[in-house]
Design a protein around this motif. Structure first.
Motif, PDB file in Angstrom:
ATOM      1  N   THR A   1      20.725 -20.233   5.617  1.00  0.00           N
ATOM      2  CA  THR A   1      21.637 -20.028   4.489  1.00  0.00           C
ATOM      3  C   THR A   1      21.879 -21.340   3.751  1.00  0.00           C
ATOM      4  O   THR A   1      21.862 -21.389   2.529  1.00  0.00           O
ATOM      5  CB  THR A   1      22.981 -19.483   5.012  1.00  0.00           C
ATOM      6  OG1 THR A   1      22.710 -18.408   5.910  1.00  0.00           O
ATOM      7  CG2 THR A   1      23.855 -18.995   3.884  1.00  0.00           C
ATOM      8  N   LYS A   2      22.053 -22.407   4.545  1.00  0.00           N
ATOM      9  CA  LYS A   2      22.301 -23.721   3.939  1.00  0.00           C
ATOM     10  C   LYS A   2      21.127 -24.146   3.075  1.00  0.00           C
ATOM     11  O   LYS A   2      21.284 -24.792   2.059  1.00  0.00           O
ATOM     12  CB  LYS A   2      22.535 -24.761   5.046  1.00  0.00           C
ATOM     13  CG  LYS A   2      23.970 -25.236   5.107  1.00  0.00           C
ATOM     14  CD  LYS A   2      24.136 -26.267   6.213  1.00  0.00           C
ATOM     15  CE  LYS A   2      25.050 -25.745   7.311  1.00  0.00           C
ATOM     16  NZ  LYS A   2      24.841 -26.390   8.603  1.00  0.00           N
ATOM     17  N   LYS A   3      19.928 -23.781   3.521  1.00  0.00           N
ATOM     18  CA  LYS A   3      18.730 -24.168   2.772  1.00  0.00           C
ATOM     19  C   LYS A   3      18.430 -23.213   1.631  1.00  0.00           C
ATOM     20  O   LYS A   3      17.362 -23.281   1.011  1.00  0.00           O
ATOM     21  CB  LYS A   3      17.531 -24.231   3.711  1.00  0.00           C
ATOM     22  CG  LYS A   3      17.679 -25.308   4.754  1.00  0.00           C
ATOM     23  CD  LYS A   3      16.336 -25.884   5.115  1.00  0.00           C
ATOM     24  CE  LYS A   3      16.539 -27.151   5.924  1.00  0.00           C
ATOM     25  NZ  LYS A   3      15.283 -27.731   6.358  1.00  0.00           N
ATOM     26  N   ASN A   4      19.363 -22.292   1.404  1.00  0.00           N
ATOM     27  CA  ASN A   4      19.187 -21.328   0.317  1.00  0.00           C
ATOM     28  C   ASN A   4      17.961 -20.437   0.452  1.00  0.00           C
ATOM     29  O   ASN A   4      17.320 -20.091  -0.527  1.00  0.00           O
ATOM     30  CB  ASN A   4      19.128 -22.045  -1.031  1.00  0.00           C
ATOM     31  CG  ASN A   4      20.522 -22.251  -1.571  1.00  0.00           C
ATOM     32  OD1 ASN A   4      21.404 -21.421  -1.357  1.00  0.00           O
ATOM     33  ND2 ASN A   4      20.720 -23.366  -2.246  1.00  0.00           N
ATOM     34  N   ILE A   5      17.638 -20.130   1.704  1.00  0.00           N
ATOM     35  CA  ILE A   5      16.570 -19.167   1.907  1.00  0.00           C
ATOM     36  C   ILE A   5      17.254 -17.839   2.187  1.00  0.00           C
ATOM     37  O   ILE A   5      17.997 -17.705   3.158  1.00  0.00           O
ATOM     38  CB  ILE A   5      15.660 -19.586   3.072  1.00  0.00           C
ATOM     39  CG1 ILE A   5      14.963 -20.903   2.703  1.00  0.00           C
ATOM     40  CG2 ILE A   5      14.644 -18.505   3.388  1.00  0.00           C
ATOM     41  CD1 ILE A   5      14.240 -21.551   3.837  1.00  0.00           C
ATOM     42  N   ALA A   6      17.051 -16.896   1.301  1.00  0.00           N
ATOM     43  CA  ALA A   6      17.779 -15.642   1.402  1.00  0.00           C
ATOM     44  C   ALA A   6      17.231 -14.768   2.516  1.00  0.00           C
ATOM     45  O   ALA A   6      16.033 -14.507   2.578  1.00  0.00           O
ATOM     46  CB  ALA A   6      17.709 -14.906   0.078  1.00  0.00           C
ATOM     47  N   PRO A   7      18.104 -14.349   3.435  1.00  0.00           N
ATOM     48  CA  PRO A   7      17.684 -13.398   4.471  1.00  0.00           C
ATOM     49  C   PRO A   7      17.275 -12.096   3.796  1.00  0.00           C
ATOM     50  O   PRO A   7      17.817 -11.761   2.730  1.00  0.00           O
ATOM     51  CB  PRO A   7      18.955 -13.161   5.285  1.00  0.00           C
ATOM     52  CG  PRO A   7      19.935 -14.199   4.862  1.00  0.00           C
ATOM     53  CD  PRO A   7      19.534 -14.659   3.508  1.00  0.00           C
ATOM     54  N   ASP A   8      16.340 -11.403   4.370  1.00  0.00           N
ATOM     55  CA  ASP A   8      15.980 -10.100   3.813  1.00  0.00           C
ATOM     56  C   ASP A   8      16.316  -8.989   4.807  1.00  0.00           C
ATOM     57  O   ASP A   8      16.945  -9.237   5.838  1.00  0.00           O
ATOM     58  CB  ASP A   8      14.504 -10.065   3.355  1.00  0.00           C
ATOM     59  CG  ASP A   8      13.532 -10.227   4.521  1.00  0.00           C
ATOM     60  OD1 ASP A   8      13.975 -10.166   5.680  1.00  0.00           O
ATOM     61  OD2 ASP A   8      12.333 -10.408   4.254  1.00  0.00           O
ATOM     62  N   ALA A   9      15.867  -7.778   4.518  1.00  0.00           N
ATOM     63  CA  ALA A   9      16.216  -6.636   5.355  1.00  0.00           C
ATOM     64  C   ALA A   9      15.744  -6.824   6.794  1.00  0.00           C
ATOM     65  O   ALA A   9      16.433  -6.442   7.742  1.00  0.00           O
ATOM     66  CB  ALA A   9      15.624  -5.366   4.758  1.00  0.00           C
ATOM     67  N   VAL A  10      14.572  -7.449   6.955  1.00  0.00           N
ATOM     68  CA  VAL A  10      14.033  -7.647   8.300  1.00  0.00           C
ATOM     69  C   VAL A  10      14.893  -8.652   9.066  1.00  0.00           C
ATOM     70  O   VAL A  10      15.175  -8.469  10.259  1.00  0.00           O
ATOM     71  CB  VAL A  10      12.557  -8.113   8.241  1.00  0.00           C
ATOM     72  CG1 VAL A  10      12.022  -8.371   9.639  1.00  0.00           C
ATOM     73  CG2 VAL A  10      11.694  -7.081   7.531  1.00  0.00           C
ATOM     74  N   THR A  11      15.326  -9.712   8.388  1.00  0.00           N
ATOM     75  CA  THR A  11      16.180 -10.705   9.035  1.00  0.00           C
ATOM     76  C   THR A  11      17.426 -10.045   9.615  1.00  0.00           C
ATOM     77  O   THR A  11      17.757 -10.229  10.783  1.00  0.00           O
ATOM     78  CB  THR A  11      16.635 -11.762   8.004  1.00  0.00           C
ATOM     79  OG1 THR A  11      15.542 -12.113   7.167  1.00  0.00           O
ATOM     80  CG2 THR A  11      17.178 -12.995   8.701  1.00  0.00           C
ATOM     81  N   TYR A  12      18.094  -9.256   8.773  1.00  0.00           N
ATOM     82  CA  TYR A  12      19.320  -8.597   9.240  1.00  0.00           C
ATOM     83  C   TYR A  12      19.030  -7.620  10.366  1.00  0.00           C
ATOM     84  O   TYR A  12      19.735  -7.568  11.358  1.00  0.00           O
ATOM     85  CB  TYR A  12      19.994  -7.872   8.074  1.00  0.00           C
ATOM     86  CG  TYR A  12      20.592  -8.819   7.059  1.00  0.00           C
ATOM     87  CD1 TYR A  12      21.619  -9.689   7.433  1.00  0.00           C
ATOM     88  CD2 TYR A  12      20.142  -8.842   5.747  1.00  0.00           C
ATOM     89  CE1 TYR A  12      22.169 -10.566   6.518  1.00  0.00           C
ATOM     90  CE2 TYR A  12      20.689  -9.718   4.822  1.00  0.00           C
ATOM     91  CZ  TYR A  12      21.698 -10.573   5.209  1.00  0.00           C
ATOM     92  OH  TYR A  12      22.244 -11.441   4.304  1.00  0.00           O
ATOM     93  N   SER A  13      17.979  -6.868  10.202  1.00  0.00           N
ATOM     94  CA  SER A  13      17.679  -5.862  11.207  1.00  0.00           C
ATOM     95  C   SER A  13      17.398  -6.498  12.564  1.00  0.00           C
ATOM     96  O   SER A  13      17.865  -6.032  13.597  1.00  0.00           O
ATOM     97  CB  SER A  13      16.508  -5.014  10.704  1.00  0.00           C
ATOM     98  OG  SER A  13      15.657  -4.645  11.738  1.00  0.00           O
TER      99      SER A  13
END
Length: 280
Positions: free
Chosen positions: A238-250
RNA sequence: UAGAUUGGAGC
Protein backbone atom coordinates in the motif's frame (compact mmCIF):
# COMPACT_ATOMS: atom_id res chain seq x y z
CA UNK A 1 -5.41 -16.77 -57.30
CA UNK A 2 -3.60 -13.87 -55.70
CA UNK A 3 -6.50 -11.53 -56.23
CA UNK A 4 -8.98 -13.94 -54.72
CA UNK A 5 -6.65 -14.67 -51.82
CA UNK A 6 -6.16 -10.99 -51.10
CA UNK A 7 -9.91 -10.46 -51.08
CA UNK A 8 -10.50 -13.49 -48.87
CA UNK A 9 -7.83 -12.28 -46.48
CA UNK A 10 -9.41 -8.84 -46.33
CA UNK A 11 -12.86 -10.27 -45.62
CA UNK A 12 -11.47 -12.58 -42.97
CA UNK A 13 -9.63 -9.77 -41.21
CA UNK A 14 -12.79 -7.71 -41.25
CA UNK A 15 -14.52 -10.59 -39.51
CA UNK A 16 -16.70 -11.35 -42.49
CA UNK A 17 -16.05 -15.05 -42.31
CA UNK A 18 -19.10 -16.34 -44.18
CA UNK A 19 -18.34 -14.01 -47.04
CA UNK A 20 -14.72 -15.11 -47.07
CA UNK A 21 -15.82 -18.73 -47.33
CA UNK A 22 -18.30 -18.03 -50.11
CA UNK A 23 -15.59 -16.28 -52.03
CA UNK A 24 -13.43 -19.39 -51.61
CA UNK A 25 -16.24 -21.50 -53.06
CA UNK A 26 -16.68 -18.98 -55.82
CA UNK A 27 -13.01 -19.11 -56.81
CA UNK A 28 -13.15 -22.90 -56.90
CA UNK A 29 -16.22 -22.72 -59.13
CA UNK A 30 -14.26 -20.48 -61.48
CA UNK A 31 -11.65 -23.21 -61.73
CA UNK A 32 -9.16 -21.25 -59.65
CA UNK A 33 -7.22 -23.49 -57.24
CA UNK A 34 -6.87 -21.96 -53.74
CA UNK A 35 -3.23 -21.87 -52.64
CA UNK A 36 -1.63 -22.64 -49.30
CA UNK A 37 -1.82 -18.91 -48.58
CA UNK A 38 -5.56 -18.84 -49.26
CA UNK A 39 -6.21 -21.67 -46.83
CA UNK A 40 -3.82 -20.37 -44.20
CA UNK A 41 -5.36 -16.94 -44.36
CA UNK A 42 -8.79 -18.45 -43.74
CA UNK A 43 -7.43 -20.54 -40.90
CA UNK A 44 -5.92 -17.44 -39.30
CA UNK A 45 -9.19 -15.54 -39.62
CA UNK A 46 -11.20 -18.27 -37.96
CA UNK A 47 -8.61 -18.80 -35.26
CA UNK A 48 -8.56 -15.09 -34.50
CA UNK A 49 -12.26 -15.32 -33.69
CA UNK A 50 -11.76 -18.44 -31.58
CA UNK A 51 -13.44 -20.69 -34.12
CA UNK A 52 -10.83 -23.38 -33.75
CA UNK A 53 -12.68 -26.31 -35.25
CA UNK A 54 -13.59 -24.33 -38.32
CA UNK A 55 -10.00 -23.21 -38.62
CA UNK A 56 -8.80 -26.81 -38.50
CA UNK A 57 -11.44 -27.88 -40.98
CA UNK A 58 -9.70 -25.77 -43.61
CA UNK A 59 -6.48 -27.56 -42.83
CA UNK A 60 -8.22 -30.89 -43.44
CA UNK A 61 -9.71 -29.51 -46.60
CA UNK A 62 -6.40 -28.35 -48.01
CA UNK A 63 -4.79 -31.69 -47.27
CA UNK A 64 -7.67 -33.51 -48.95
CA UNK A 65 -7.17 -31.37 -52.01
CA UNK A 66 -3.46 -32.13 -52.10
CA UNK A 67 -2.32 -28.66 -51.13
CA UNK A 68 0.99 -28.71 -49.25
CA UNK A 69 1.09 -26.90 -45.87
CA UNK A 70 3.99 -24.55 -45.10
CA UNK A 71 5.48 -23.26 -41.82
CA UNK A 72 2.75 -20.67 -41.33
CA UNK A 73 0.07 -23.32 -41.83
CA UNK A 74 1.71 -25.61 -39.31
CA UNK A 75 2.05 -22.77 -36.89
CA UNK A 76 -1.69 -22.13 -37.17
CA UNK A 77 -2.53 -25.81 -36.84
CA UNK A 78 -0.37 -26.25 -33.76
CA UNK A 79 -1.80 -23.10 -32.21
CA UNK A 80 -5.34 -24.27 -32.80
CA UNK A 81 -4.68 -27.72 -31.41
CA UNK A 82 -2.92 -26.37 -28.34
CA UNK A 83 -5.73 -23.94 -27.70
CA UNK A 84 -8.23 -26.80 -27.89
CA UNK A 85 -6.13 -28.73 -25.38
CA UNK A 86 -5.28 -31.39 -27.89
CA UNK A 87 -1.56 -31.54 -27.24
CA UNK A 88 -1.18 -35.02 -28.66
CA UNK A 89 -2.37 -33.93 -32.06
CA UNK A 90 -0.28 -30.79 -31.78
CA UNK A 91 2.78 -32.96 -31.19
CA UNK A 92 1.84 -35.07 -34.19
CA UNK A 93 1.63 -31.98 -36.38
CA UNK A 94 4.94 -30.81 -34.94
CA UNK A 95 6.51 -34.15 -35.87
CA UNK A 96 5.04 -34.00 -39.34
CA UNK A 97 6.36 -30.54 -40.05
CA UNK A 98 9.84 -31.61 -39.03
CA UNK A 99 9.62 -34.71 -41.22
CA UNK A 100 8.81 -32.39 -44.05
CA UNK A 101 11.97 -30.44 -43.17
CA UNK A 102 10.23 -27.26 -42.03
CA UNK A 103 12.08 -25.34 -39.32
CA UNK A 104 9.71 -24.72 -36.41
CA UNK A 105 9.77 -21.09 -35.26
CA UNK A 106 10.43 -20.02 -31.70
CA UNK A 107 6.75 -19.13 -31.47
CA UNK A 108 5.79 -22.71 -32.23
CA UNK A 109 8.07 -23.92 -29.46
CA UNK A 110 6.52 -21.47 -27.02
CA UNK A 111 2.98 -22.51 -27.83
CA UNK A 112 3.79 -26.19 -27.67
CA UNK A 113 5.80 -25.96 -24.46
CA UNK A 114 3.11 -24.00 -22.72
CA UNK A 115 0.47 -26.50 -23.78
CA UNK A 116 2.60 -29.38 -22.51
CA UNK A 117 3.08 -27.62 -19.19
CA UNK A 118 -0.67 -27.06 -18.82
CA UNK A 119 -1.25 -30.68 -19.66
CA UNK A 120 1.25 -31.64 -16.95
CA UNK A 121 3.59 -33.22 -19.43
CA UNK A 122 6.73 -31.65 -18.04
CA UNK A 123 8.87 -34.53 -19.15
CA UNK A 124 7.91 -34.03 -22.77
CA UNK A 125 8.25 -30.30 -22.36
CA UNK A 126 11.84 -30.69 -21.19
CA UNK A 127 12.52 -32.97 -24.11
CA UNK A 128 11.19 -30.40 -26.57
CA UNK A 129 13.13 -27.69 -24.78
CA UNK A 130 16.31 -29.69 -25.25
CA UNK A 131 15.53 -30.04 -28.87
CA UNK A 132 15.12 -26.28 -29.08
CA UNK A 133 18.51 -25.83 -27.46
CA UNK A 134 20.05 -28.07 -30.06
CA UNK A 135 18.54 -26.07 -32.90
CA UNK A 136 19.76 -22.87 -34.43
CA UNK A 137 17.08 -20.91 -32.62
CA UNK A 138 18.04 -18.78 -29.63
CA UNK A 139 15.72 -19.26 -26.66
CA UNK A 140 14.47 -16.01 -25.14
CA UNK A 141 13.21 -15.03 -21.70
CA UNK A 142 9.70 -16.02 -22.67
CA UNK A 143 10.55 -19.66 -23.48
CA UNK A 144 12.57 -19.95 -20.32
CA UNK A 145 9.63 -18.58 -18.37
CA UNK A 146 7.38 -21.26 -19.77
CA UNK A 147 9.83 -23.97 -18.73
CA UNK A 148 10.55 -22.44 -15.32
CA UNK A 149 6.82 -22.26 -14.67
CA UNK A 150 6.45 -25.86 -15.81
CA UNK A 151 9.11 -27.04 -13.38
CA UNK A 152 7.56 -25.03 -10.59
CA UNK A 153 4.14 -26.48 -11.28
CA UNK A 154 5.58 -30.01 -11.14
CA UNK A 155 7.19 -29.31 -7.78
CA UNK A 156 10.67 -29.37 -9.29
CA UNK A 157 11.75 -26.09 -7.80
CA UNK A 158 15.44 -26.94 -7.61
CA UNK A 159 15.52 -27.56 -11.31
CA UNK A 160 13.62 -24.33 -11.83
CA UNK A 161 16.35 -22.49 -9.90
CA UNK A 162 18.99 -24.17 -12.01
CA UNK A 163 17.14 -23.17 -15.13
CA UNK A 164 17.24 -19.54 -14.02
CA UNK A 165 20.97 -19.82 -13.34
CA UNK A 166 21.51 -21.28 -16.74
CA UNK A 167 19.59 -18.51 -18.45
CA UNK A 168 21.72 -15.94 -16.67
CA UNK A 169 24.88 -17.71 -17.75
CA UNK A 170 23.64 -17.42 -21.32
CA UNK A 171 22.95 -13.73 -20.90
CA UNK A 172 19.22 -14.13 -21.13
CA UNK A 173 17.80 -11.90 -18.44
CA UNK A 174 15.20 -13.23 -16.07
CA UNK A 175 12.29 -10.81 -15.83
CA UNK A 176 9.43 -10.06 -13.48
CA UNK A 177 7.60 -13.20 -14.61
CA UNK A 178 10.61 -15.47 -14.14
CA UNK A 179 11.12 -14.27 -10.59
CA UNK A 180 7.43 -14.38 -9.75
CA UNK A 181 7.22 -17.99 -10.88
CA UNK A 182 10.24 -18.91 -8.86
CA UNK A 183 9.06 -17.04 -5.80
CA UNK A 184 5.72 -18.78 -6.00
CA UNK A 185 7.33 -22.20 -6.45
CA UNK A 186 9.70 -21.78 -3.53
CA UNK A 187 6.90 -20.50 -1.34
CA UNK A 188 4.54 -23.31 -2.23
CA UNK A 189 7.33 -25.77 -1.42
CA UNK A 190 7.45 -24.22 2.04
CA UNK A 191 10.81 -22.57 1.40
CA UNK A 192 9.72 -19.20 2.65
CA UNK A 193 13.17 -17.78 3.34
CA UNK A 194 14.29 -18.47 -0.19
CA UNK A 195 11.04 -17.14 -1.60
CA UNK A 196 11.57 -13.95 0.31
CA UNK A 197 15.13 -13.64 -0.88
CA UNK A 198 13.97 -13.93 -4.49
CA UNK A 199 11.53 -11.15 -3.74
CA UNK A 200 14.34 -8.96 -2.42
CA UNK A 201 16.70 -9.87 -5.18
CA UNK A 202 14.32 -9.06 -7.95
CA UNK A 203 14.10 -5.38 -7.09
CA UNK A 204 17.88 -5.27 -6.79
CA UNK A 205 18.04 -6.54 -10.34
CA UNK A 206 15.66 -3.92 -11.57
CA UNK A 207 12.51 -6.03 -11.61
CA UNK A 208 10.19 -4.12 -9.33
CA UNK A 209 7.63 -6.50 -7.86
CA UNK A 210 4.11 -5.80 -9.10
CA UNK A 211 0.75 -6.72 -7.64
CA UNK A 212 1.15 -10.35 -8.73
CA UNK A 213 4.54 -10.75 -7.05
CA UNK A 214 3.30 -9.12 -3.86
CA UNK A 215 0.19 -11.25 -3.80
CA UNK A 216 2.15 -14.38 -4.44
CA UNK A 217 4.51 -13.61 -1.58
CA UNK A 218 1.66 -12.79 0.78
CA UNK A 219 -0.14 -15.90 -0.24
CA UNK A 220 2.70 -18.27 0.56
CA UNK A 221 3.45 -16.44 3.81
CA UNK A 222 -0.20 -16.64 4.84
CA UNK A 223 -0.55 -20.28 3.97
CA UNK A 224 2.77 -21.04 5.65
CA UNK A 225 1.54 -19.69 8.97
CA UNK A 226 3.31 -16.34 8.65
CA UNK A 227 0.17 -14.30 8.49
CA UNK A 228 1.65 -11.36 10.38
CA UNK A 229 4.44 -11.14 7.90
CA UNK A 230 1.87 -11.26 5.11
CA UNK A 231 0.01 -8.35 6.69
CA UNK A 232 3.25 -6.40 6.87
CA UNK A 233 3.81 -7.00 3.19
CA UNK A 234 0.28 -5.84 2.53
CA UNK A 235 1.07 -2.53 4.21
CA UNK A 236 4.34 -2.19 2.32
CA UNK A 237 2.47 -2.72 -0.88
CA UNK A 238 0.00 0.00 0.00
CA UNK A 239 2.84 2.35 0.90
CA UNK A 240 4.39 1.74 -2.50
CA UNK A 241 1.09 2.59 -4.15
CA UNK A 242 0.66 -0.82 -5.66
CA UNK A 243 -3.06 -1.40 -5.69
CA UNK A 244 -4.22 -4.77 -4.36
CA UNK A 245 -6.58 -6.52 -6.71
CA UNK A 246 -9.34 -9.11 -6.27
CA UNK A 247 -6.82 -11.95 -6.03
CA UNK A 248 -4.83 -10.15 -3.33
CA UNK A 249 -7.90 -9.74 -1.16
CA UNK A 250 -9.14 -13.21 -1.79
CA UNK A 251 -5.82 -14.76 -0.84
CA UNK A 252 -5.37 -12.67 2.27
CA UNK A 253 -8.93 -13.16 3.46
CA UNK A 254 -8.61 -16.87 2.92
CA UNK A 255 -5.49 -17.09 5.11
CA UNK A 256 -6.98 -14.85 7.78
CA UNK A 257 -10.17 -16.90 7.77
CA UNK A 258 -8.31 -20.15 8.23
CA UNK A 259 -6.42 -18.69 11.16
CA UNK A 260 -9.60 -17.34 12.68
CA UNK A 261 -8.33 -13.78 12.59
CA UNK A 262 -11.76 -12.18 12.36
CA UNK A 263 -10.70 -8.67 13.34
CA UNK A 264 -7.99 -8.37 10.72
CA UNK A 265 -10.26 -9.91 8.12
CA UNK A 266 -12.88 -7.26 8.82
CA UNK A 267 -10.24 -4.57 8.54
CA UNK A 268 -9.11 -5.91 5.16
CA UNK A 269 -12.69 -6.08 3.97
CA UNK A 270 -13.13 -2.48 4.98
CA UNK A 271 -10.04 -1.49 3.02
CA UNK A 272 -11.34 -3.39 0.04
CA UNK A 273 -14.71 -1.70 0.34
CA UNK A 274 -13.14 1.74 0.46
CA UNK A 275 -10.89 0.95 -2.49
CA UNK A 276 -13.87 -0.21 -4.51
CA UNK A 277 -15.71 3.01 -3.67
CA UNK A 278 -12.87 5.11 -5.00
CA UNK A 279 -12.24 2.93 -8.00
CA UNK A 280 -15.46 1.39 -9.23
C1' U B 1 -1.40 -16.02 -44.71
C1' A B 2 2.22 -13.67 -38.90
C1' G B 3 -0.97 -15.52 -35.60
C1' A B 4 -0.63 -17.49 -30.92
C1' U B 5 1.87 -18.45 -26.21
C1' U B 6 4.56 -17.15 -19.92
C1' G B 7 3.72 -15.57 -13.15
C1' G B 8 -0.61 -15.01 -7.98
C1' A B 9 -6.16 -16.52 -4.60
C1' G B 10 -10.61 -18.71 -3.86
C1' C B 11 -14.60 -21.54 -6.09
Amino acid sequence: VVTYTTLIDGLGKAGKLEEAVSLLREMEKQGCEPSVVTYSSLMASFARRDQLEESLSFYDEMIRKGCIPDVATYSLVINCLCRSNDVEKALEAFGRMKEESWEPSLGIYKTLLDALVRDEKIHLALQIFHELEGSSLVPDTFVYNVVVNGLVKSNRVDEACKMVDSMKSRNISPDLITYSSLLDGLGKAGRLEEAFSVFTKMSEEGCEPDVVAYTSLMDVLGKGGKINHALTIFRTMTKKNIAPDAVTYSSLLDSLGKEGRVKEAQEIKRIRFLANQENP
